[in-house]
Motif scaffolding. Structure first.
Motif, short mmCIF file in Angstrom:
data_model
loop_
_atom_site.label_atom_id
_atom_site.label_comp_id
_atom_site.label_asym_id
_atom_site.label_seq_id
_atom_site.Cartn_x
_atom_site.Cartn_y
_atom_site.Cartn_z
N LEU A 1 30.54 35.72 39.08
CA LEU A 1 29.54 34.70 39.36
C LEU A 1 29.95 33.33 38.82
CD1 LEU A 1 26.68 34.18 40.53
CD2 LEU A 1 25.78 34.76 38.27
N THR A 2 30.54 33.31 37.65
CA THR A 2 30.86 32.03 36.99
C THR A 2 32.26 31.51 37.28
OG1 THR A 2 31.52 33.18 34.97
CG2 THR A 2 29.22 32.42 35.11
N THR A 3 33.21 32.40 37.59
CA THR A 3 34.60 31.95 37.76
C THR A 3 35.19 32.31 39.12
OG1 THR A 3 35.59 33.98 36.89
CG2 THR A 3 35.03 32.24 35.29
N LYS A 4 34.44 33.12 39.89
CA LYS A 4 34.92 33.65 41.18
C LYS A 4 36.13 34.58 41.02
CE LYS A 4 33.09 29.95 44.08
NZ LYS A 4 31.87 29.92 43.40
N ILE A 5 36.30 35.14 39.83
CA ILE A 5 37.33 36.16 39.60
C ILE A 5 36.67 37.52 39.82
CG2 ILE A 5 38.83 37.24 37.89
CD1 ILE A 5 39.09 34.46 36.57
N CYS A 6 37.13 38.21 40.86
CA CYS A 6 36.57 39.51 41.22
C CYS A 6 37.57 40.60 40.85
CB CYS A 6 36.25 39.53 42.71
SG CYS A 6 35.62 41.11 43.29
N VAL A 7 37.32 41.28 39.77
CA VAL A 7 38.23 42.33 39.30
C VAL A 7 38.30 43.48 40.30
CG1 VAL A 7 38.65 44.00 37.45
CG2 VAL A 7 37.92 41.68 36.88
N GLY A 8 37.18 43.86 40.89
CA GLY A 8 37.17 44.92 41.89
C GLY A 8 37.99 44.53 43.12
N CYS A 9 37.91 43.25 43.52
CA CYS A 9 38.72 42.78 44.66
C CYS A 9 40.20 42.84 44.31
CB CYS A 9 38.33 41.34 45.02
SG CYS A 9 36.61 41.15 45.51
N PHE A 10 40.54 42.50 43.08
CA PHE A 10 41.93 42.59 42.62
C PHE A 10 42.41 44.03 42.69
CE2 PHE A 10 45.03 43.21 39.19
CZ PHE A 10 46.02 42.33 39.61
N MET A 11 41.55 44.96 42.25
CA MET A 11 41.90 46.39 42.33
C MET A 11 42.12 46.80 43.78
SD MET A 11 39.10 47.90 39.63
CE MET A 11 39.20 49.53 40.32
N TYR A 12 41.27 46.33 44.68
CA TYR A 12 41.38 46.65 46.10
C TYR A 12 42.75 46.21 46.63
CZ TYR A 12 40.55 46.36 51.14
OH TYR A 12 40.64 46.50 52.49
N PHE A 13 43.12 44.97 46.34
CA PHE A 13 44.40 44.46 46.85
C PHE A 13 45.58 45.20 46.23
CE2 PHE A 13 41.79 40.67 47.91
CZ PHE A 13 42.00 40.72 49.28
N GLN A 14 45.49 45.56 44.97
CA GLN A 14 46.57 46.32 44.33
C GLN A 14 46.71 47.70 44.97
OE1 GLN A 14 48.84 45.07 42.17
NE2 GLN A 14 47.77 43.18 42.67
N LEU A 15 45.59 48.34 45.26
CA LEU A 15 45.64 49.65 45.93
C LEU A 15 46.20 49.53 47.33
CD1 LEU A 15 42.28 51.18 44.69
CD2 LEU A 15 44.59 51.96 44.12
N ARG A 16 45.85 48.45 48.04
CA ARG A 16 46.42 48.23 49.38
C ARG A 16 47.93 48.02 49.31
NH1 ARG A 16 43.14 47.35 54.21
NH2 ARG A 16 45.17 46.66 54.90
N MET A 17 48.38 47.26 48.31
CA MET A 17 49.81 47.02 48.14
C MET A 17 50.53 48.33 47.81
SD MET A 17 50.63 43.94 48.83
CE MET A 17 52.27 43.97 48.17
#
Length: 140
Positions: A116-132
């Motif tokens: 909410l405050t920084t637009k850093i989405c840890v779950g989105c990062f996990m998603y992209f890492q799993l896709r990679m």
């Protein structure tokens, strides 16, 4: 070349969800109203049950959409991970493991606040890492 249909993400829905979690989870933990974490779990997982409770709540609150051309899948994945944590927190509370339940629930609140405050989405990062990882292992 395959046809690409742009996908939309409602940024106001993401903010609404994050604000809702950031406000209600600490309130539930501080007041000992652990049942509220279970309600939040149901609302979070409802995206997979045919009726999205958080979308319904946002519409009922009068907050309009703010659509952007952005893939919604990373955000759905992040929300699913959050729901799993809240489900585990609820189970912890039911079993009397209050410290575990509170730790898991407050982790979700902290990550929602971070997004909410920084637009850093840890779950989105996990998603992209799993896709990679899937791509590197030869899958699509």
């Amino acid at each position: 070349m395959p046809y690409h249909c742009p996908m939309k993400t409602d940024l106001n829905q993401l903010r609404f969800n994050q604000f809702f979690l950031t406000l209600l989870i600490p309130l539930a933990v501080l007041t000992g109203q652990h049942w509220l974490v279970g309600v939040l779990f149901v609302l979070m997982i409802s995206q997979h049950l045919g009726f999205d409770g958080l979308v319904w709540l946002k519409k009922r609150s009068g907050v309009g959409p703010f659509l952007r051309d952005e893939d919604p899948r990373p955000h759905r994945f992040a929300r699913t991970v959050g729901a799993v944590f809240l489900g585990a927190a609820t189970l912890g509370y039911v079993l009397g493991w209050t410290a575990l339940g509170s730790s898991l629930a407050l982790t979700v609140a902290a990550l929602a606040l971070l997004n909410l405050t920084t637009k850093i989405c840890v779950g989105c990062f996990m998603y992209f890492q799993l896709r990679m990882l899937r791509y590197r292992l030869g899958g699509q």
